[in-house]
Design a protein around this motif. Structure first.
Motif, PDB file in Angstrom:
ATOM      1  N   ALA A  99       0.798  -1.079   0.039  1.00  0.00           N
ATOM      2  CA  ALA A  99      -0.152  -0.006  -0.054  1.00  0.00           C
ATOM      3  C   ALA A  99       0.825   1.106   0.064  1.00  0.00           C
ATOM      4  N   ARG A 100       1.657   1.268   0.865  1.00  0.00           N
ATOM      5  CA  ARG A 100       2.790   2.572   0.903  1.00  0.00           C
ATOM      6  C   ARG A 100       3.168   2.663  -0.548  1.00  0.00           C
ATOM      7  N   GLN A 101       3.977   1.480  -1.001  1.00  0.00           N
ATOM      8  CA  GLN A 101       4.584   1.545  -2.504  1.00  0.00           C
ATOM      9  C   GLN A 101       3.541   2.243  -3.744  1.00  0.00           C
ATOM     10  N   VAL A 102       2.519   1.513  -3.479  1.00  0.00           N
ATOM     11  CA  VAL A 102       1.423   2.081  -4.640  1.00  0.00           C
ATOM     12  C   VAL A 102       1.018   3.223  -4.392  1.00  0.00           C
ATOM     13  N   ALA A 103       0.780   3.961  -2.987  1.00  0.00           N
ATOM     14  CA  ALA A 103       0.435   5.395  -2.764  1.00  0.00           C
ATOM     15  C   ALA A 103       1.610   6.244  -3.460  1.00  0.00           C
ATOM     16  N   ALA A 104       2.846   5.619  -3.468  1.00  0.00           N
ATOM     17  CA  ALA A 104       4.136   6.634  -3.911  1.00  0.00           C
ATOM     18  C   ALA A 104       3.978   6.496  -5.126  1.00  0.00           C
ATOM     19  N   TRP A 105       3.768   5.469  -6.153  1.00  0.00           N
ATOM     20  CA  TRP A 105       3.594   5.183  -7.544  1.00  0.00           C
ATOM     21  C   TRP A 105       2.239   6.065  -7.869  1.00  0.00           C
ATOM     22  N   ARG A 106       1.523   6.394  -7.274  1.00  0.00           N
ATOM     23  CA  ARG A 106       0.387   7.161  -7.695  1.00  0.00           C
ATOM     24  C   ARG A 106       0.325   8.551  -7.916  1.00  0.00           C
ATOM     25  N   ARG A 107       1.459   8.946  -7.328  1.00  0.00           N
ATOM     26  CA  ARG A 107       1.973  10.505  -7.562  1.00  0.00           C
ATOM     27  C   ARG A 107       2.389  10.486  -8.972  1.00  0.00           C
ATOM     28  N   ARG A 108       2.885   9.480  -9.730  1.00  0.00           N
ATOM     29  CA  ARG A 108       3.352   9.609 -10.943  1.00  0.00           C
ATOM     30  C   ARG A 108       2.156   9.164 -11.754  1.00  0.00           C
ATOM     31  N   ARG A 109       1.222   8.230 -11.447  1.00  0.00           N
ATOM     32  CA  ARG A 109       0.164   7.484 -11.998  1.00  0.00           C
ATOM     33  C   ARG A 109      -1.039   7.531 -11.173  1.00  0.00           C
ATOM     34  N   PRO A 110      -1.792   8.691 -11.122  1.00  0.00           N
ATOM     35  CA  PRO A 110      -2.914   8.604 -10.274  1.00  0.00           C
ATOM     36  C   PRO A 110      -4.009   7.554 -10.905  1.00  0.00           C
ATOM     37  N   GLY A 111      -4.557   6.623 -10.141  1.00  0.00           N
ATOM     38  CA  GLY A 111      -5.413   5.651 -10.630  1.00  0.00           C
ATOM     39  C   GLY A 111      -4.958   4.339 -10.610  1.00  0.00           C
ATOM     40  N   LEU A 112      -3.748   4.345 -10.515  1.00  0.00           N
ATOM     41  CA  LEU A 112      -3.024   3.196 -10.294  1.00  0.00           C
ATOM     42  C   LEU A 112      -3.764   2.126  -9.155  1.00  0.00           C
ATOM     43  N   THR A 113      -4.170   0.984  -9.320  1.00  0.00           N
ATOM     44  CA  THR A 113      -4.590   0.311  -8.395  1.00  0.00           C
ATOM     45  C   THR A 113      -3.846  -0.983  -7.847  1.00  0.00           C
ATOM     46  N   LEU A 114      -3.975  -1.668  -6.913  1.00  0.00           N
ATOM     47  CA  LEU A 114      -3.277  -2.528  -6.243  1.00  0.00           C
ATOM     48  C   LEU A 114      -4.074  -3.816  -5.778  1.00  0.00           C
ATOM     49  N   ASN A 115      -3.884  -5.037  -6.346  1.00  0.00           N
ATOM     50  CA  ASN A 115      -4.405  -6.329  -5.895  1.00  0.00           C
ATOM     51  C   ASN A 115      -3.475  -7.019  -4.976  1.00  0.00           C
ATOM     52  N   VAL A 116      -4.300  -7.348  -3.906  1.00  0.00           N
ATOM     53  CA  VAL A 116      -3.440  -8.056  -2.772  1.00  0.00           C
ATOM     54  C   VAL A 116      -4.152  -9.636  -2.756  1.00  0.00           C
ATOM     55  N   ASN A 117      -3.390 -10.341  -2.468  1.00  0.00           N
ATOM     56  CA  ASN A 117      -4.152 -11.833  -2.292  1.00  0.00           C
ATOM     57  C   ASN A 117      -4.165 -11.961  -0.814  1.00  0.00           C
ATOM     58  N   VAL A 118      -5.346 -12.632  -0.291  1.00  0.00           N
ATOM     59  CA  VAL A 118      -5.752 -12.588   0.841  1.00  0.00           C
ATOM     60  C   VAL A 118      -5.852 -14.331   1.240  1.00  0.00           C
ATOM     61  N   SER A 119      -5.298 -14.639   2.427  1.00  0.00           N
ATOM     62  CA  SER A 119      -5.757 -16.266   2.439  1.00  0.00           C
ATOM     63  C   SER A 119      -7.085 -16.371   3.302  1.00  0.00           C
ATOM     64  N   GLY A 120      -7.705 -17.624   3.250  1.00  0.00           N
ATOM     65  CA  GLY A 120      -8.712 -17.721   3.793  1.00  0.00           C
ATOM     66  C   GLY A 120      -8.855 -17.293   5.322  1.00  0.00           C
ATOM     67  N   ARG A 121      -8.031 -17.997   5.945  1.00  0.00           N
ATOM     68  CA  ARG A 121      -7.897 -17.867   7.516  1.00  0.00           C
ATOM     69  C   ARG A 121      -7.788 -16.578   7.784  1.00  0.00           C
ATOM     70  N   GLU A 122      -7.389 -15.448   6.887  1.00  0.00           N
ATOM     71  CA  GLU A 122      -7.285 -14.040   7.281  1.00  0.00           C
ATOM     72  C   GLU A 122      -8.318 -13.761   7.097  1.00  0.00           C
ATOM     73  N   LEU A 123      -9.084 -13.757   6.046  1.00  0.00           N
ATOM     74  CA  LEU A 123     -10.417 -13.264   5.953  1.00  0.00           C
ATOM     75  C   LEU A 123     -11.363 -13.053   7.192  1.00  0.00           C
ATOM     76  N   VAL A 124     -11.531 -14.212   7.508  1.00  0.00           N
ATOM     77  CA  VAL A 124     -12.502 -14.400   8.651  1.00  0.00           C
ATOM     78  C   VAL A 124     -11.883 -14.102  10.140  1.00  0.00           C
ATOM     79  N   ARG A 125     -10.651 -13.692  10.291  1.00  0.00           N
ATOM     80  CA  ARG A 125     -10.065 -13.543  11.441  1.00  0.00           C
ATOM     81  C   ARG A 125     -10.762 -12.332  12.191  1.00  0.00           C
ATOM     82  N   PRO A 126     -11.126 -12.130  13.393  1.00  0.00           N
ATOM     83  CA  PRO A 126     -11.772 -11.093  13.878  1.00  0.00           C
ATOM     84  C   PRO A 126     -10.742  -9.874  13.979  1.00  0.00           C
ATOM     85  N   GLY A 127     -11.316  -8.778  13.731  1.00  0.00           N
ATOM     86  CA  GLY A 127     -10.488  -7.517  13.350  1.00  0.00           C
ATOM     87  C   GLY A 127      -9.601  -7.499  12.042  1.00  0.00           C
TER      88      GLY A 127
END
Ligand code: C2E
Ligand code: MG
Ligand code: MG
Ligand code: MG
Length: 282
Positions: A99-127
């Protein structure tokens, strides 16, 4: 012949099982140290808009450079990270850094998006949902610039808590994607009601694009399914010019693959944001 559950069998298999258990424990111990030791790194694979062939986003892909083991691939260490619970810390590290990296790149290319893989165990973790929003806010990346990728099996294995988390993430502006689509076993009725924005067609369907009429028809109907459901569709694993031409012809809007761009170290990304992608069809 050994008796069915007799001691003979145990003796035969024991050395191999013992070795596997030791491997597992030593890998887990190394993995536990890896984060603090700074052994993780991220590569970024561009997501390319196929009509104009320009980079519109990047997918963060985790790399582990172990001093003892060399480069360990995600498929080798992620299952252990999930089983041991380390995935939570690792996942937060991935999100914060990308996220920090893409926020920096967006100064050059506004609108650049980030995809991140999330494991199943993470998704349902409280918090988890709160952690994601907090991490993105700290990185200065708007939630609507981020797509979280989940596999079908994650969404199917325990649908209720998963869907609850998806809805909460979406309410905070995040986008959601089904990764490796077509390799799982989602029912169409279930897919219709899933709160997702994007579908990434597994490379198994594109690799076959060499291409018999049947393969094209199958791929075409998967793309159409995505469009009918109102989803953005990404073709994964485009490895050659013929496959690129095929997915373009079928009207797929986004693609990823070695033929477009490989996963790259961060330093290699900014030049791609200035100019059209370096790739040229043969
Ligand atoms: P994925 O999310 O489906 O990522 C695509 C995988 O295919 C990546 O492998 C990428 O290097 C590879 N790939 C890209 N283009 C091509 C192509 O044209 N041909 C072929 N044969 N392969 C291609 P990688 O980096 O080894 O990652 C494997 C899987 O590990 C990922 O599959 C994802 O499920 C998981 N993963 C990677 N990073 C993370 C992470 O930070 N968190 C979590 N939870 N999972 C991750
Ligand atoms: Mg992915
Ligand atoms: Mg995938
Ligand atoms: Mg995957």
């Amino acid at each position: 012949r050994a008796k069915k559950d007799g001691p003979g069998r145990v003796v035969v298999y024991e050395p191999a099982m013992h070795a596997a258990a030791l491997d597992y424990l030593s890998l887990r111990a190394d993995l536990q140290r890896a984060l603090a030791a700074g052994e993780f790194a991220l590569q970024y694979q561009p997501l390319v808009r196929l009509d104009v062939e320009s980079v519109v986003g990047v997918e963060a892909l985790l790399r582990w450079h172990s001093p003892e083991r060399g480069v360990v691939t995600p498929s080798e260490f992620l299952p252990i990270a999930e089983e041991s619970g380390l995935i939570s810390e690792i996942g937060q590290w991935v999100l914060a850094n990308s996220a920090r990296q893409v926020a920096a790149w967006r100064r050059r290319r506004p609108g650049l998006t980030l995809n991140v893989n999330v494991s199943g165990r993470e998704l349902v973790r409280p918090g988890f949902v709160e952690d994601v929003t907090r991490i993105l806010a700290a990185a200065g990346l708007p939630t609507n610039a981020v797509t979280l990728e989940l596999t079908e099996s994650v969404l199917m294995s325990d649908p209720q808590p998963a869907v609850l988390a998806l809805n909460r993430l979406r309410a905070r502006g995040l986008q959601l994607s089904i990764d490796d689509f077509g390799t799982g076993y989602s029912s169409l009725a279930y897919l219709r009601d899933l709160p997702v924005d994007e579908l990434k067609v597994d490379r198994a369907f594109i690799a076959r694009t060499q291409l018999t009429g049947r393969d094209m028809a199958l791929l075409s109907s998967i793309l159409e399914l995505g469009h009918i459901l109102g989803l953005r569709v990404v073709a994964e694993g485009i490895e050659n010019a013929a496959q690129l031409e095929a997915v373009q012809k079928l009207g797929c809007s986004l693609g990823q693959g070695f033929h477009l761009q490989r996963p790259l170290d961060p330093a290699a990304i900014p030049p791609l944001l200035e100019a059209p992608p370096a790739y040229r069809a043969a």
